[in-house]
Design an enzyme around this catalytic site. Structure first.
Site, PDB file in Angstrom:
ATOM      1  N   LYS A 150      90.340   0.868  23.186  1.00 47.32           N
ATOM      2  CA  LYS A 150      90.768   0.512  23.295  1.00 47.32           C
ATOM      3  C   LYS A 150      90.551  -0.844  23.914  1.00 47.32           C
ATOM      4  O   LYS A 150      91.879  -0.089  24.874  1.00 47.32           O
ATOM      5  CB  LYS A 150      91.240  -0.370  22.096  1.00 47.32           C
ATOM      6  CG  LYS A 150      90.009  -0.230  20.560  1.00 47.32           C
ATOM      7  CD  LYS A 150      90.851  -1.288  19.336  1.00 47.32           C
ATOM      8  CE  LYS A 150      89.381  -1.290  18.264  1.00 47.32           C
ATOM      9  NZ  LYS A 150      89.328  -1.892  17.264  1.00 47.32           N
ATOM     10  N   GLU A 168      96.075  -3.299  20.282  1.00 51.78           N
ATOM     11  CA  GLU A 168      94.768  -3.303  19.818  1.00 51.78           C
ATOM     12  C   GLU A 168      94.666  -1.798  19.908  1.00 51.78           C
ATOM     13  O   GLU A 168      93.602  -1.581  19.012  1.00 51.78           O
ATOM     14  CB  GLU A 168      93.730  -4.070  21.044  1.00 51.78           C
ATOM     15  CG  GLU A 168      94.235  -5.532  20.420  1.00 51.78           C
ATOM     16  CD  GLU A 168      93.083  -5.398  19.343  1.00 51.78           C
ATOM     17  OE1 GLU A 168      92.411  -5.351  19.372  1.00 51.78           O
ATOM     18  OE2 GLU A 168      94.045  -7.308  19.128  1.00 51.78           O
TER      19      GLU A 168
END
Length: 380
Positions: A329, A335
């Site tokens: 990601k 994240e």
């Protein structure tokens, strides 16, 4: 509800239990949380275990009985066949305009769903992900027509009573969300998009799916409020209700906005919620201990049945984000670190969703097994 084996005569029971332990393990467990806790199974990583191993692990080693996928990966859907685990699949955003055409929608159902159903327990199709928040006019304009076409395709295949159609939203669809009773949907989207969407959901008995993330709404001052810790709370002057945690406030903000349009009866499902275990150096409250605290408190809260101040005595179907860390990601460090399990299927932290194993596959002498069964009251 605690699951225990029924009483049998010892001769009948030993022969059956011997076969069972040879095949795997005997597990005694509490199923109290099974009614509502699921997990998002994202795959943006290059170090994940094979889907079949994941399916076996979730089935036999956790109390998770539902997952959400971000696509319709056939390898994953096949891996979960005959497990009974409830599966929610997702239509990627870029496919939405194409599916407004009924023939295309029927073909999509034929290609993506019917080869796997009913052996794979697909319960819901999510059309896109946080489409309104993209501000993409084409996607927003075609969202409801695509949902309607897919539902019609399900009706044609006699699957509409088994599989729901919905779409998940971020809390960016709200305005004036503090206090919760004043919340409403953003102007322009309220009557033009969300009202017909909610009408569709009501008519098809499908839920309104939201992705409330206290992680994205907290500050240093509100960290305790976000983590379900003791705190002064938020008092809503209009409703005269006290909020002791951010999730309740977020859910009631959604409820208030729905109620203002006349759709307070539509079920709410928590499609994504979680807390990362690692972040950038300047992030406060982002570590393994805090992630464990949030998710463990979340599981307890969701399954308590207390509901929220505006929705008392309700248990919300909830999908924790996420099953694994996803190292491919982009964006900030957090994240890539929302996972609750490592790629070797060991927990990054414990939130109470693992089943305790009582007897494993090691050799157990028959007389020891008999003693165990008598001791714990499984046989008379």
């Amino acid at each position: 509800m605690n699951y225990v084996l029924p009483f049998f005569s010892i001769s009948t029971f030993i022969s059956s239990i011997t076969m069972f332990t040879m095949a795997g393990v005997l597990i005694i467990f509490s199923t109290g949380a099974e009614a509502s806790i699921g997990v998002n199974y994202g795959t943006l990583a290059n170090n994940l275990p094979p889907p079949q191993q994941v399916a076996d692990f979730l089935l036999h080693s956790t109390i998770i009985n539902r997952i959400r996928l971000f696509d319709t990966d056939p390898q994953i859907l096949q891996a979960f066949a005959n497990t009974g685990i409830a599966i929610t699949v997702t239509v990627p955003n870029d496919q939405i305009p194409h599916l407004t055409n009924l023939s295309s929608a029927k073909q999509w159902i034929s290609d993506q769903i019917q080869p796997h159903f009913p052996s794979t327990n697909i319960i819901r199709i999510l059309v896109g992900n946080e489409v309104i928040s993209t501000a993409n006019h084409l996607l927003i304009r075609t969202l409801i027509p695509a949902m309607q076409s897919l539902h019609t395709a399900l009706v044609s295949a006699s699957l509409h009573r088994r599989i729901q159609i919905s779409t998940p939203h971020s809390l960016g669809i709200l305005t004036n969300s503090t206090p919760p009773s004043s919340a409403k949907f953003r102007r322009g989207y309220d009557t033009n998009v969300l009202k017909p969407l909610l009408n569709f959901l009501r008519s098809t008995s499908s839920p309104f799916v939201v992705n409330p993330y206290p992680f994205f709404g907290y500050s240093i001052e509100t960290l305790d409020f976000a983590l379900f810790r003791p705190n002064p709370g938020l008092f809503d002057q209009h409703s005269k209700l006290l909020y002791t945690n951010m999730l309740d406030a977020q859910l009631d903000s959604v409820y208030s906005a729905m109620d203002k349009l006349g759709f307070s009866d539509v079920e709410i499902v928590i499609g994504e919620i979680g807390w990362p275990s690692e972040g950038d150096i300047d992030q406060i409250g982002v570590d393994v201990a805090t992630a464990a605290e949030f998710n463990k408190n979340l599981v307890t809260r969701v399954n308590s049945g207390t509901g929220t101040p505006l929705m008392p005595n309700r248990t919300f179907e909830t999908y924790i984000f996420a099953l694994f860390n996803e190292n491919l990601k982009s964006g900030p460090t957090s994240e890539r670190n929302f996972g609750i399990f490592r790629s070797d299927l060991t927990p990054i932290y414990d939130i109470g969703i693992l089943r305790p194993t009582v007897i494993n596959r090691r050799h157990i002498p028959k007389h020891d097994l008999v003693s165990f069964l008598y001791e714990f009251g499984f046989v008379n």
